[in-house]
Design a protein around this motif. Structure first.
Motif, PDB file in Angstrom:
ATOM      1  N   ARG A 520     -88.276 -89.068 -75.075  1.00 35.19           N
ATOM      2  CA  ARG A 520     -87.200 -88.347 -74.388  1.00 35.19           C
ATOM      3  C   ARG A 520     -86.048 -89.294 -74.077  1.00 35.19           C
ATOM      4  N   HIS A 521     -86.373 -90.532 -73.733  1.00 40.50           N
ATOM      5  CA  HIS A 521     -85.322 -91.532 -73.529  1.00 40.50           C
ATOM      6  C   HIS A 521     -84.493 -91.708 -74.805  1.00 40.50           C
ATOM      7  N   VAL A 522     -85.184 -91.788 -75.940  1.00 41.73           N
ATOM      8  CA  VAL A 522     -84.489 -91.951 -77.218  1.00 41.73           C
ATOM      9  C   VAL A 522     -83.561 -90.769 -77.470  1.00 41.73           C
ATOM     10  N   ALA A 523     -84.034 -89.561 -77.153  1.00 44.09           N
ATOM     11  CA  ALA A 523     -83.225 -88.361 -77.376  1.00 44.09           C
ATOM     12  C   ALA A 523     -81.973 -88.365 -76.505  1.00 44.09           C
ATOM     13  N   VAL A 524     -82.114 -88.753 -75.241  1.00 36.12           N
ATOM     14  CA  VAL A 524     -80.947 -88.816 -74.356  1.00 36.12           C
ATOM     15  C   VAL A 524     -79.948 -89.842 -74.882  1.00 36.12           C
ATOM     16  N   ALA A 525     -80.450 -90.997 -75.330  1.00 33.20           N
ATOM     17  CA  ALA A 525     -79.560 -92.020 -75.891  1.00 33.20           C
ATOM     18  C   ALA A 525     -78.824 -91.488 -77.112  1.00 33.20           C
ATOM     19  N   SER A 526     -79.501 -90.689 -77.920  1.00 34.13           N
ATOM     20  CA  SER A 526     -78.877 -90.149 -79.132  1.00 34.13           C
ATOM     21  C   SER A 526     -77.754 -89.179 -78.793  1.00 34.13           C
ATOM     22  N   VAL A 527     -78.011 -88.250 -77.886  1.00 31.99           N
ATOM     23  CA  VAL A 527     -76.982 -87.271 -77.514  1.00 31.99           C
ATOM     24  C   VAL A 527     -75.822 -87.964 -76.809  1.00 31.99           C
ATOM     25  N   TRP A 528     -76.142 -88.828 -75.867  1.00 29.39           N
ATOM     26  CA  TRP A 528     -75.134 -89.541 -75.068  1.00 29.39           C
ATOM     27  C   TRP A 528     -74.210 -90.357 -75.968  1.00 29.39           C
ATOM     28  N   GLY A 529     -74.817 -91.170 -76.824  1.00 27.21           N
ATOM     29  CA  GLY A 529     -74.020 -92.040 -77.683  1.00 27.21           C
ATOM     30  C   GLY A 529     -73.244 -91.290 -78.744  1.00 27.21           C
ATOM     31  N   LEU A 530     -73.830 -90.205 -79.271  1.00 32.13           N
ATOM     32  CA  LEU A 530     -73.141 -89.449 -80.312  1.00 32.13           C
ATOM     33  C   LEU A 530     -71.872 -88.800 -79.766  1.00 32.13           C
ATOM     34  N   ILE A 531     -71.949 -88.234 -78.572  1.00 29.09           N
ATOM     35  CA  ILE A 531     -70.750 -87.656 -77.955  1.00 29.09           C
ATOM     36  C   ILE A 531     -69.703 -88.742 -77.727  1.00 29.09           C
ATOM     37  N   ALA A 532     -70.153 -89.906 -77.271  1.00 31.57           N
ATOM     38  CA  ALA A 532     -69.220 -91.020 -77.056  1.00 31.57           C
ATOM     39  C   ALA A 532     -68.548 -91.434 -78.363  1.00 31.57           C
ATOM     40  N   LEU A 533     -69.307 -91.477 -79.452  1.00 26.08           N
ATOM     41  CA  LEU A 533     -68.740 -91.859 -80.744  1.00 26.08           C
ATOM     42  C   LEU A 533     -67.686 -90.858 -81.202  1.00 26.08           C
ATOM     43  N   TRP A 534     -67.961 -89.586 -81.051  1.00 33.19           N
ATOM     44  CA  TRP A 534     -66.967 -88.580 -81.447  1.00 33.19           C
ATOM     45  C   TRP A 534     -65.694 -88.725 -80.622  1.00 33.19           C
ATOM     46  N   LEU A 535     -65.855 -88.919 -79.315  1.00 35.26           N
ATOM     47  CA  LEU A 535     -64.680 -89.063 -78.456  1.00 35.26           C
ATOM     48  C   LEU A 535     -63.911 -90.344 -78.767  1.00 35.26           C
ATOM     49  N   ALA A 536     -64.630 -91.372 -79.178  1.00 34.05           N
ATOM     50  CA  ALA A 536     -63.983 -92.653 -79.462  1.00 34.05           C
ATOM     51  C   ALA A 536     -63.358 -92.706 -80.845  1.00 34.05           C
TER      52      ALA A 536
END
Length: 630
Positions: A520-536
């Protein structure tokens, strides 16, 4: 022979050349989600390292945790530093609680202590756990009959008045869980109570078995926390807490109305039940009752009386925000900010360090992307906040210290507090980020069901799930949303857990019940970072203001219902929302079809991404052939 050599050499040279050519941004985004970059073992290591000792804000242990976060970010090739602030913190100097029950029962002096469990691997540092208390509670000693007030809400006091029960001069006993503990104490003060006790009822937090055998709060468990209802340092409202700054005095802080004016203490379920057995009077309503094997709850007042004594110590302590920066290549003065707080009341395995470990996992993946040639278009800032538990202090002071810059340059703030505490994905956001949350969860596998995505399990076949709105001050998004108006989101796996803010929120609990495989930690990191990448990385910021217009329409319809029959005209408001909706639709359509080509920023191309890809492919092919035939 020569032609054969050239034919063999060209693909080798082309492959070597491609190693030095940055990949398209979507390729990096896909790579971010790949198994080659994600690592549940490293997350487990991060969490174990962060939670070996209790680390309340201002402590040496929390300073050590800051050093660990700083070194981990630096090792991921992320330029990092520590931003210090000097803030008003509190700790208990003394506290006591005694009960005088009706005869023939003898008086009881409560120990106010959470008990070590069998096989507790942290028994050797248990004496470092902060004594159970309410941060910023009023110091004083009070005695009075006990009145049981359910959850201490306004409606609960209405019920008591209907029953003819007066709490004036009493010490109220409230169970925690429905409203902020500070509001429980404030409500008691407003009703004339002289003190407040807040306990963890077994109906809400307990079970037939408890930790370490099961996930539930042990009978001696206590939910520690702050009763300050503001955000930031209470002595510096609106300005940063630096070394020589001006500060409010105690009287001015109290007059501000954000700290309670009666003493209070948090207590355990076993102590709460002992007090409940001393209360007589009318039987409480059915929905006010506790667990099936507990005592019958009565409302009082008395005949049992309690003496509550609390003396707090306020001091100016140093807190440390760790700030990591990945500078943007094209828009370095635009910031995508990710944040999580690091300080904990005790060991903090779920709250907050499941989020801290996840933040370090995001950093590690972004560092690996940098090694492969990725550079964000906009700057990404990773923040490990301090003193959140006292009142969102670290994040608020940083925002106050950088208000003008952040208000004009921050793109979005993405917060994770308790990253993981159980099953089920949860998200809250300002409306323009709804689409990104849904899109990201459609690309990440559900850690509890490999046959579907998070989105599929989150919304299900009925589409009944909702993205909640960020309203109150429950986490570090508050200063970004409420002070400078930055689009923000918060996400987690699990929502609420029994050992919250107790000494049992440790690595063992997380490993056994919160997230045994750390997937579940891995999943949160994936969603969190992916949104950040799109915004960046996206040329156009991927906000959808249609969601905002739709949300406003819902609110106005609710408002229209509330003012029905009153001579108030909402037509201008409806018209403004309609104009917003039309503008948002127009912008969305333009972004989808038109935009500047990367090779001609003053021009406009239909489907510019496709145009750029064609140009880059042709250019790459030409360069390879030039090298090979030279």
């Amino acid at each position: 022979m020569f032609k054969t050599a050239i034919a063999t050499f060209i693909p080798i040279l082309a492959s070597s050349f491609l190693l030095f050519v940055p990949l398209p941004k979507p390729t990096y985004h896909s790579l971010y989600l790949s198994n080659s970059l994600s690592d549940n073992a490293s997350i487990s290591h991060f969490l174990y390292a962060l939670t070996r000792r209790p680390h309340v804000a201002g402590s040496e242990a929390n300073s050590d945790a800051a050093t660990f976060v700083l070194s981990t970010l630096t090792s991921s090739n992320i330029h990092s530093h520590i931003a210090h602030y000097l803030v008003a913190l509190t700790l208990p100097s003394s506290r006591s609680l005694s009960l005088t029950p009706p005869p023939p029962d003898p008086p009881v002096n409560f120990e106010l202590r959470q008990e070590i469990y069998d096989g507790d691997p942290y028994a050797d540092v248990a004496d470092q756990v902060v004594p159970t208390f309410h941060a910023y509670a009023k110091s004083g000693s009070v005695t009075g009959p006990v009145v049981y007030v359910n959850y201490g809400r306004v409606e609960d006091y209405v019920t008591l008045k209907e029953m003819g029960v007066n709490v004036s001069g009493a010490v109220v006993l409230a169970r925690c869980g429905k409203i902020f503990r500070g509001d429980i104490v404030q409500n008691a003060d407003m009703e004339g109570a002289v003190g407040a006790l807040v306990y963890t009822d077994r109906k809400d937090y307990g079970g037939e078995r408890w930790f370490p055998e099961d996930k539930w709060m042990p009978p001696s468990g206590v939910q520690v926390g702050s009763v300050f209802s503001g955000v930031g340092d209470p002595t510096t409202p609106g300005w940063p807490s630096t070394e020589d700054c001006e500060r409010l005095n105690d009287e001015e802080v109290e007059n501000g109305g954000q700290v309670p004016l009666i003493p209070s203490l948090p207590i355990s379920a076993q102590d709460g039940e002992r007090i409940l057995r001393s209360i007589g009077g009318q039987v409480a309503k059915v929905d006010w009752q506790g667990s099936k094997d507990g005592p019958i709850y009565r409302v009082g007042p008395g005949p049992g009386t309690v003496n509550l004594s609390y003396i707090g110590k306020q001091y100016i302590g140093t807190i440390q925000n760790v700030i990591g920066v990945i500078e943007g290549a094209e828009e370095p003065d635009r910031f995508v900010i990710l944040g999580n707080h690091r300080d904990a009341w005790t060991f903090g395995a779920a709250d907050p360090n499941s989020g801290t470990a996840t933040l370090l996992e995001v950093a590690q993946r972004l560092g690996k992307l940098q090694e492969k040639g990725w550079k964000p278009r906009r700057t990404i800032i990773l923040c490990s906040w301090d003193a959140e538990e006292y009142g969102l202090i670290g994040s608020t002071e940083w925002v106050e210290d950088n208000r003008e810059m952040l208000a004009s340059r921050a793109v979005a703030y993405l917060n994770v507090d308790t990253g993981v505490c159980g099953p089920g994905f949860y998200a809250s956001a300002t409306p323009q980020l709804d689409g990104l949350l849904k899109k990201a969860t459609q690309q990440v596998q559900d850690p509890d069901n490999s046959s579907q995505t998070i989105y599929q399990s989150w919304f299900g076949s009925s589409n009944s799930a909702e993205i909640e709105r960020l309203g109150g001050g429950e986490s570090d998004f508050a200063a970004f949303v409420q002070h400078i108006g930055i689009p923000s989101a918060m996400l987690s796996y699990g929502s609420g857990y029994p050992v919250f803010h107790s000494m049992y929120d440790d690595f063992v609990w997380m490993q056994k019940f919160g997230d045994p495989g750390f997937h579940r930690h891995v999943a949160v990191a994936s969603v969190w970072g992916l949104i950040a990448l799109w915004l960046a990385d996206e040329t156009f910021l991927p906000f959808n203001y249609l969601s905002y217009a739709e949300e406003l329409q819902k609110y106005v319809k609710d408002l229209e219902h509330e003012i029905s029959g009153k001579d108030i005209n909402l037509t201008p408001l409806f018209k403004s929302i309609e104009e917003l909706e039309n503008s948002a639709t127009k912008i969305n359509n333009q972004i989808k079809v038109y935009g500047p080509s990367k090779h001609n920023i003053y021009g406009s191309k239909s489907f510019p991404g496709i145009e750029d890809a064609i140009i880059e492919a042709k250019s790459l092919n030409s360069r390879v052939m030039e090298i090979c035939t030279a």
